[in-house]
Design a protein around this motif. Structure first.
Motif, PDB file in Angstrom:
ATOM      1  N   TYR A 371      -1.793  -0.022  -1.794  1.00  0.00           N
ATOM      2  CA  TYR A 371      -2.438   1.326  -2.063  1.00  0.00           C
ATOM      3  C   TYR A 371      -3.957   1.096  -1.934  1.00  0.00           C
ATOM      4  CZ  TYR A 371       2.175   1.754  -4.204  1.00  0.00           C
ATOM      5  OH  TYR A 371       3.543   1.532  -4.487  1.00  0.00           O
ATOM      6  N   PRO A 372      -4.598   2.189  -1.783  1.00  0.00           N
ATOM      7  CA  PRO A 372      -6.119   2.251  -2.401  1.00  0.00           C
ATOM      8  C   PRO A 372      -6.126   1.998  -3.649  1.00  0.00           C
ATOM      9  CG  PRO A 372      -5.615   4.013  -0.687  1.00  0.00           C
ATOM     10  CD  PRO A 372      -4.297   3.511  -1.036  1.00  0.00           C
ATOM     11  N   ALA A 373      -6.756   1.220  -4.424  1.00  0.00           N
ATOM     12  CA  ALA A 373      -6.854   0.804  -5.742  1.00  0.00           C
ATOM     13  C   ALA A 373      -6.688   2.040  -6.608  1.00  0.00           C
ATOM     14  CB  ALA A 373      -8.166  -0.025  -6.090  1.00  0.00           C
ATOM     15  N   GLU A 374      -7.681   3.162  -6.126  1.00  0.00           N
ATOM     16  CA  GLU A 374      -7.795   4.393  -7.115  1.00  0.00           C
ATOM     17  C   GLU A 374      -6.236   5.148  -7.030  1.00  0.00           C
ATOM     18  OE1 GLU A 374      -9.195   3.733  -4.237  1.00  0.00           O
ATOM     19  OE2 GLU A 374      -9.317   5.637  -3.076  1.00  0.00           O
ATOM     20  N   ASN A 375      -5.367   4.610  -6.225  1.00  0.00           N
ATOM     21  CA  ASN A 375      -4.013   5.395  -6.200  1.00  0.00           C
ATOM     22  C   ASN A 375      -2.872   4.742  -6.808  1.00  0.00           C
ATOM     23  OD1 ASN A 375      -5.052   7.473  -4.674  1.00  0.00           O
ATOM     24  ND2 ASN A 375      -4.290   6.650  -2.581  1.00  0.00           N
ATOM     25  N   LEU A 376      -3.257   3.443  -7.170  1.00  0.00           N
ATOM     26  CA  LEU A 376      -2.112   2.357  -7.571  1.00  0.00           C
ATOM     27  C   LEU A 376      -1.521   3.118  -8.932  1.00  0.00           C
ATOM     28  CD1 LEU A 376      -0.562   0.099  -7.161  1.00  0.00           C
ATOM     29  CD2 LEU A 376      -2.727  -1.236  -8.276  1.00  0.00           C
ATOM     30  N   GLU A 377      -2.669   3.478  -9.816  1.00  0.00           N
ATOM     31  CA  GLU A 377      -2.153   3.952 -11.171  1.00  0.00           C
ATOM     32  C   GLU A 377      -1.634   5.295 -11.290  1.00  0.00           C
ATOM     33  OE1 GLU A 377      -6.693   5.826 -12.529  1.00  0.00           O
ATOM     34  OE2 GLU A 377      -6.002   3.786 -12.730  1.00  0.00           O
ATOM     35  N   LYS A 378      -1.579   6.145  -9.942  1.00  0.00           N
ATOM     36  CA  LYS A 378      -0.809   7.119  -9.907  1.00  0.00           C
ATOM     37  C   LYS A 378       0.443   7.004  -9.650  1.00  0.00           C
ATOM     38  CE  LYS A 378      -5.390   9.606  -8.239  1.00  0.00           C
ATOM     39  NZ  LYS A 378      -6.062   9.714  -7.026  1.00  0.00           N
ATOM     40  N   VAL A 379       0.994   6.001  -9.105  1.00  0.00           N
ATOM     41  CA  VAL A 379       2.471   6.002  -8.491  1.00  0.00           C
ATOM     42  C   VAL A 379       3.279   6.142  -9.646  1.00  0.00           C
ATOM     43  CG1 VAL A 379       4.009   4.421  -7.707  1.00  0.00           C
ATOM     44  CG2 VAL A 379       1.750   4.422  -6.829  1.00  0.00           C
ATOM     45  N   VAL A 380       4.491   6.878  -9.367  1.00  0.00           N
ATOM     46  CA  VAL A 380       5.224   7.128 -10.600  1.00  0.00           C
ATOM     47  C   VAL A 380       6.687   6.625  -9.993  1.00  0.00           C
ATOM     48  CG1 VAL A 380       6.865   9.176 -11.465  1.00  0.00           C
ATOM     49  CG2 VAL A 380       4.348   9.484 -10.816  1.00  0.00           C
ATOM     50  N   LYS A 381       6.998   6.604  -8.869  1.00  0.00           N
ATOM     51  CA  LYS A 381       8.477   5.844  -8.416  1.00  0.00           C
ATOM     52  C   LYS A 381       8.342   5.732  -7.003  1.00  0.00           C
ATOM     53  CE  LYS A 381      11.821   9.007  -7.882  1.00  0.00           C
ATOM     54  NZ  LYS A 381      12.930  10.059  -8.358  1.00  0.00           N
ATOM     55  N   ILE A 382       9.153   4.748  -6.676  1.00  0.00           N
ATOM     56  CA  ILE A 382       9.183   4.287  -5.286  1.00  0.00           C
ATOM     57  C   ILE A 382      10.422   4.082  -4.902  1.00  0.00           C
ATOM     58  CG2 ILE A 382       8.712   2.075  -3.528  1.00  0.00           C
ATOM     59  CD1 ILE A 382       6.660   1.115  -6.045  1.00  0.00           C
ATOM     60  N   GLN A 383      10.812   4.807  -3.559  1.00  0.00           N
ATOM     61  CA  GLN A 383      12.059   4.638  -3.295  1.00  0.00           C
ATOM     62  C   GLN A 383      12.410   4.427  -1.850  1.00  0.00           C
ATOM     63  OE1 GLN A 383      12.863   9.147  -3.838  1.00  0.00           O
ATOM     64  NE2 GLN A 383      14.390   8.701  -5.255  1.00  0.00           N
ATOM     65  N   ILE A 384      13.540   3.660  -1.529  1.00  0.00           N
ATOM     66  CA  ILE A 384      13.738   3.246   0.012  1.00  0.00           C
ATOM     67  C   ILE A 384      14.723   4.063   0.285  1.00  0.00           C
ATOM     68  CG2 ILE A 384      14.267   1.518   1.349  1.00  0.00           C
ATOM     69  CD1 ILE A 384      12.749  -0.457  -0.364  1.00  0.00           C
ATOM     70  N   LYS A 393      17.576   2.223  -2.685  1.00  0.00           N
ATOM     71  CA  LYS A 393      16.641   1.634  -3.815  1.00  0.00           C
ATOM     72  C   LYS A 393      15.832   2.408  -4.401  1.00  0.00           C
ATOM     73  CE  LYS A 393      16.170  -3.214  -2.351  1.00  0.00           C
ATOM     74  NZ  LYS A 393      16.646  -4.206  -3.163  1.00  0.00           N
ATOM     75  N   THR A 394      15.760   2.248  -5.670  1.00  0.00           N
ATOM     76  CA  THR A 394      14.442   3.019  -6.457  1.00  0.00           C
ATOM     77  C   THR A 394      14.044   1.932  -7.350  1.00  0.00           C
ATOM     78  OG1 THR A 394      16.019   5.027  -6.434  1.00  0.00           O
ATOM     79  CG2 THR A 394      14.191   4.866  -8.214  1.00  0.00           C
ATOM     80  N   LEU A 395      12.589   2.071  -7.346  1.00  0.00           N
ATOM     81  CA  LEU A 395      11.885   1.112  -8.073  1.00  0.00           C
ATOM     82  C   LEU A 395      10.980   1.927  -8.910  1.00  0.00           C
ATOM     83  CD1 LEU A 395      11.703  -0.539  -4.724  1.00  0.00           C
ATOM     84  CD2 LEU A 395      12.291  -2.180  -6.584  1.00  0.00           C
ATOM     85  N   SER A 396      10.425   1.255 -10.120  1.00  0.00           N
ATOM     86  CA  SER A 396       9.436   1.820 -10.786  1.00  0.00           C
ATOM     87  C   SER A 396       8.134   1.645 -10.229  1.00  0.00           C
ATOM     88  CB  SER A 396       9.619   1.252 -12.297  1.00  0.00           C
ATOM     89  OG  SER A 396       9.426  -0.107 -12.319  1.00  0.00           O
ATOM     90  N   ALA A 397       7.202   2.502 -10.828  1.00  0.00           N
ATOM     91  CA  ALA A 397       5.783   1.941 -10.354  1.00  0.00           C
ATOM     92  C   ALA A 397       5.398   0.692 -10.943  1.00  0.00           C
ATOM     93  CB  ALA A 397       4.965   2.984 -11.364  1.00  0.00           C
ATOM     94  N   GLY A 398       4.586   0.122 -10.140  1.00  0.00           N
ATOM     95  CA  GLY A 398       3.821  -1.181 -10.321  1.00  0.00           C
ATOM     96  C   GLY A 398       4.778  -2.288  -9.573  1.00  0.00           C
ATOM     97  N   ASN A 399       5.535  -1.936  -8.959  1.00  0.00           N
ATOM     98  CA  ASN A 399       6.390  -2.726  -8.101  1.00  0.00           C
ATOM     99  C   ASN A 399       5.566  -2.738  -6.531  1.00  0.00           C
ATOM    100  OD1 ASN A 399       9.002  -4.056  -8.813  1.00  0.00           O
ATOM    101  ND2 ASN A 399       9.111  -2.035  -9.408  1.00  0.00           N
ATOM    102  N   GLN A 400       5.001  -3.642  -6.482  1.00  0.00           N
ATOM    103  CA  GLN A 400       4.067  -3.874  -4.932  1.00  0.00           C
ATOM    104  C   GLN A 400       4.809  -4.824  -4.263  1.00  0.00           C
ATOM    105  OE1 GLN A 400      -0.062  -3.949  -6.581  1.00  0.00           O
ATOM    106  NE2 GLN A 400      -0.209  -2.966  -4.608  1.00  0.00           N
ATOM    107  N   ASP A 401       5.604  -5.904  -4.646  1.00  0.00           N
ATOM    108  CA  ASP A 401       6.387  -6.585  -3.880  1.00  0.00           C
ATOM    109  C   ASP A 401       7.925  -6.525  -3.943  1.00  0.00           C
ATOM    110  OD1 ASP A 401       4.520  -8.794  -2.624  1.00  0.00           O
ATOM    111  OD2 ASP A 401       3.784  -8.653  -4.609  1.00  0.00           O
TER     112      ASP A 401
END
Ligand SMILES: [Ca+2]
Ligand SMILES: [Ca+2]
Ligand SMILES: [Zn+2]
Length: 430
Positions: A371-384, A393-401
């Protein structure tokens, strides 16, 4: 000096024998070279023309999906004049989108007999937002070179595509449409004879084997810098090539289209066509003219004039204004079957322009999210999600790998939920 004079005189000789081949497009020259080297080439070509014709007929029900193709322009310059601005490149991109969307103002000039077949392509182009390493990019590179020109007497049409020969290496050709912008003038006389060329997709049914890029990394489009964007004050030859439509034409080749006259060389031109039914058969190219009386082949049951409005002719760009429905279908067929990875590599952006890049893509084991660095902290949830929209799959914010080794092979949607918004991207699990 003597060597230079010899060089020029040979160049001019080879062109005067083939004066017709002067144009923005190097394809007729290429085809003639192939035909000279292989006497079966022209026969083979008309056989494969028939094949795409069949494909287009088969594919009569087009989907509504807009295909969006990421583009990177590589501006290669030896002089400041050749270092086209980002604004100029954006102008060229806008021209491409107007022409491919049939949003061009001069579409009103299409003659009435061709209005029923004139068509948008449903293909759009956008400047890449992520480079192959996952860094944010403008989609435009600027590189200074020691090469005064990339025209050479051997017609090696790849030197601008490699950093080892003064050019710029392609970005991953499967995931970006590469467009190199450089000087193609003949040295000393300072006039170009070829204004652009492009490689058709590897394996396209209407091109003979061997027509694609000699090396995969040479796949893409090349434009002479003076025909990029609108050039309303152009004079001489360029006065008829002043609307940025060399790119429209060459991208047509990149997406598999042939010239509307079918590239008959040394044959009865009416015996060779382009494999597209709604471009009337014609015997030869228009040479930078607007001759609305041209009618070089007789069609049945209705005898149409030559479709000089077509972008895949060599008409004056001021009377070009259309692709046909079947040409659009043929290009979409190519995107779907031969260049499909162009649609998978980059994220679809939502209106808030929060972005996510996915690398590597395709991948067998893991994906990395960028993500652009300024957006990283705005992530709430990640889904596939799978292709049917089921969350796998559901992952919490902060998972980049993200480990994807347990997913079945196929296409997946990645959805990143931000505070009050989300971005989506697609990836392929191998
Ligand atoms: Ca035709
Ligand atoms: Ca006709
Ligand atoms: Zn061409």
């Amino acid at each position: 000096m003597k060597k230079a004079i010899l060089y020029i005189s040979i160049s001019l000789m080879s062109f005067s024998a083939n004066a017709q081949s002067f144009h923005r497009c190097g394809h007729d020259l290429y085809i003639q070279q192939r035909a000279n080297a292989d006497s079966t080439y022209l026969t083979l070509r008309s056989e494969v023309d028939q094949q795409i014709s069949n494909h287009v007929k088969y594919k009569s029900n087009r989907s509504e999906e807009i295909y969006r193709i990421p583009v990177v322009f590589h501006v290669i310059y030896n002089s400041a004049e050749q270092n086209l601005s980002d604004e100029k490149i954006q102008e060229q991109l806008d021209i491409l989108n107007r022409d491919y969307g049939r949003l061009n103002e001069d579409s009103v000039n299409t003659r009435s007999e061709f209005l029923p077949v004139a068509s948008s392509t449903g293909i759009e182009f956008y400047l890449a937002q992520w480079d192959p390493q996952g860094n944010a990019t403008t989609g435009i590179t600027h590189t200074q070179t020691d090469e005064a020109s990339f025209f050479n007497i051997q017609f090696d049409l790849n030197t601008m595509k490699s950093s080892t020969t003064g050019g710029v290496d392609a970005w991953d050709v499967n995931h970006y449409m590469n467009i190199w912008v450089c000087n193609l003038s003949i040295p000393i006389i300072n006039t170009p004879i070829i204004l652009g060329f492009a490689t058709p997709p590897d394996g396209a049914p209407n091109w003979p084997t061997g027509s694609a890029a000699e090396q995969p990394q040479y796949d893409g489009v090349v434009l002479h810098y003076e025909v990029v964007g609108e050039n309303p004050n152009a004079t001489g030859t360029f006065a008829t090539i002043n609307k940025g439509r060399t790119a429209t034409h060459e991208v047509g080749h990149y997406l598999g289209l042939r010239h509307i006259w079918g590239d008959g060389q040394g044959q009865d031109g009416c015996s060779v066509d382009d494999g597209i039914e709604d471009t009337p058969n014609c015997a030869e190219a228009q040479q930078q003219t607007c001759d609305y009386t041209a009618n070089t082949c007789t069609d049945s049951p209705i005898d149409f004039p030559d479709q000089i409005e077509n972008y895949m002719d060599y008409s004056d760009e001021n009377c070009m204004n259309m692709f046909t429905k079947q040409q659009a279908d043929a290009m979409r067929f190519v995107v779907e079957n031969f260049r499909q990875d162009l649609l998978l590599s980059t994220p679809t952006l939502n209106s808030t322009n929060l972005q996510v890049g996915i690398f590597p893509n395709p991948s067998a084991r893991y994906i990395h999210l960028q993500y652009p660095a300024e957006n990283l902290e705005k992530v709430v949830k990640i889904q596939i999600l799978d292709i049917d929209g089921r969350v796998v799959k559901t992952l919490s914010a902060g998972n980049q790998d993200i480990d994807i080794i347990d997913l079945h092979a196929g296409i997946y949607l990645l959805k990143v939920q931000y505070q009050g918004s989300f971005s989506c991207g697609r990836f392929v699990k191998l």
